[in-house]
Scaffold this active site. Structure first.
Site, short mmCIF file in Angstrom:
data_model
loop_
_atom_site.label_atom_id
_atom_site.label_comp_id
_atom_site.label_asym_id
_atom_site.label_seq_id
_atom_site.Cartn_x
_atom_site.Cartn_y
_atom_site.Cartn_z
N GLU A 1 0.83 -1.21 0.00
CA GLU A 1 0.00 0.00 0.00
C GLU A 1 0.87 1.26 0.00
OE1 GLU A 1 -3.63 0.56 2.59
OE2 GLU A 1 -2.37 2.15 3.41
N THR B 1 -4.06 4.80 -1.34
CA THR B 1 -5.14 5.28 -0.47
C THR B 1 -5.80 6.52 -1.05
OG1 THR B 1 -3.70 6.65 0.88
CG2 THR B 1 -3.99 4.37 1.59
N TYR B 2 -6.91 6.88 -0.43
CA TYR B 2 -7.70 8.03 -0.88
C TYR B 2 -7.83 8.95 0.32
CZ TYR B 2 -11.57 10.28 -3.46
OH TYR B 2 -12.38 11.16 -4.16
N ALA C 1 -20.26 1.96 3.85
CA ALA C 1 -19.51 1.43 2.69
C ALA C 1 -20.39 0.49 1.87
CB ALA C 1 -18.25 0.72 3.17
N TYR D 1 -12.07 -5.42 10.18
CA TYR D 1 -11.38 -5.03 11.42
C TYR D 1 -11.31 -6.22 12.38
CZ TYR D 1 -12.33 -0.63 9.18
OH TYR D 1 -12.38 0.37 8.25
N GLN E 1 5.28 6.33 15.28
CA GLN E 1 4.30 5.63 14.46
C GLN E 1 3.42 4.72 15.33
OE1 GLN E 1 6.57 3.32 11.71
NE2 GLN E 1 4.91 3.07 10.26
#
Ligand code: FAD
Length: 287
Positions: free
Chosen positions: A17, A48-49, A125, A145, A212
């Site tokens: 990604e 990603t968006y 979604a 998830y 992170q």
């Protein structure tokens, strides 16, 4: 190439990604990252968006770069919570024009202080999935998830909504990151019981700096196993050691998944070709 055909072929597949740039002048840098990761020959690359510091404006450009310049199948993310239906249709048409047939359809995070949803918006979604499906012959992915979505009251409720997404036309799922493979295995047991049978790509985040990990935990509420916490505690003030340990931890997670029959792994590269490269090198014979 449709990603579902890649995921079903019984081989080990590692995908990566990326996130798009925040500003136009950074576009060339991200294109360079695409090239450096494409050399590793991942099974596909997603972009990603509007997440992780990137903006949605360049998602189609980067997907085009991945697929049409670097010849790696592209998976373009598309979120709807911050968009109107018209905007979503516009982006879908742009993807179609570039022959990008794989879309990861997401609600996205609900903007603060927003009246959500407005009449011309999608609420979940699953609504976006059904609409995108009606707009063309796309291969559609969705998010899941293993530790439950933070908004869901219970895991059971979250899995019921996940089933709605799959029934709406989701061909495959990609998990939120997890740091304990037991969480993925338990999740698979639960969703299979609910007849969710699509491929579930395991999302692995190599954590290479301490900031992170703190951010990840505060955003997603991820469970961090003591073994991983010990690594962060021991190496967080030594960036080079933290990076090496983070790569080793992610590699071990991936090897354990593959050894247990999980063939499809997605690496959240955070646009770091050196980190992706180190993991691919560690898996050279296994792949
Ligand atoms: P949904 O599937 O709509 O679920 C959101 C919540 O609503 C869940 O709690 C669910 O249980 C609940 N729900 C669903 N349907 C119903 C219903 N009918 N009734 C009541 N409740 C319901 N974000 C970005 O901004 N850009 C990205 O590119 C991006 N990529 C991601 C990639 C992956 C693999 C993952 C795991 C997440 C990604 N995200 C991204 C984050 C994601 O957008 C957020 O987690 C968001 O809060 C939820 O999106 P979703 O598509 O899972 O939503």
């Amino acid at each position: 190439m449709r990603i579902i055909d890649v995921l079903k072929d019984e081989q080990v597949h590692i995908s990566c990604e990326l996130f798009p740039p925040k500003q136009g002048h950074q576009l060339e840098n991200v294109k360079q990252v695409v090239q450096e990761i494409a050399i590793l020959k991942p099974s596909y690359m997603s972009v990603t968006y509007g997440a992780t510091g990137g903006t949605s404006d360049y998602t189609v450009d980067i997907a085009n770069e991945i697929q049409n310049k670097n010849e790696i199948p592209a998976l373009a993310h598309l979120t709807c919570a911050s968009s109107t239906r018209e905007k979503v249709h516009e982006v879908v048409e742009q993807l179609k024009a570039k022959k990008i047939e794989n879309i990861l359809t997401l609600r996205g995070d609900i903007p603060e202080n927003a009246d959500f949803p407005l009449p011309n918006q999608y609420k979940h979604a699953s609504e976006l999935i059904a609409d995108v499906k009606s707009l063309g012959d796309f291969c559609i992915g969705g998010a899941c998830y293993p530790e439950g979505h933070p908004e869901a009251a219970t895991m059971q409720e979250d899995i019921e909504h996940l089933k709605e997404k799959v029934d709406a036309g989701c061909d495959f799922l990609t998990t939120q990151m997890f740091f304990d493979n037991g969480i993925y295995y338990n999740f698979m047991y639960k969703i299979l019981k609910k007849n969710i049978n699509v491929p579930v790509v395991a999302g692995i985040m190599p954590v290479t700096n301490a900031t992170q990990i703190r951010r990840i935990i505060s955003l997603s509420g991820n469970n961090v196993p003591p073994r991983f916490k010990a690594i962060v505690d021991r190496f967080s003030d030594n960036p080079a050691a933290m990076k090496q340990a983070g790569i080793a931890y992610a590699t071990e997670q991936i090897i354990d998944l593959i050894a247990n029959g999980v063939n499809n792994i997605h690496i959240y590269t955070m646009n770091k070709p050196d980190v992706a490269g180190a993991i691919f090198k560690n898996l050279s014979e296994i792949r």
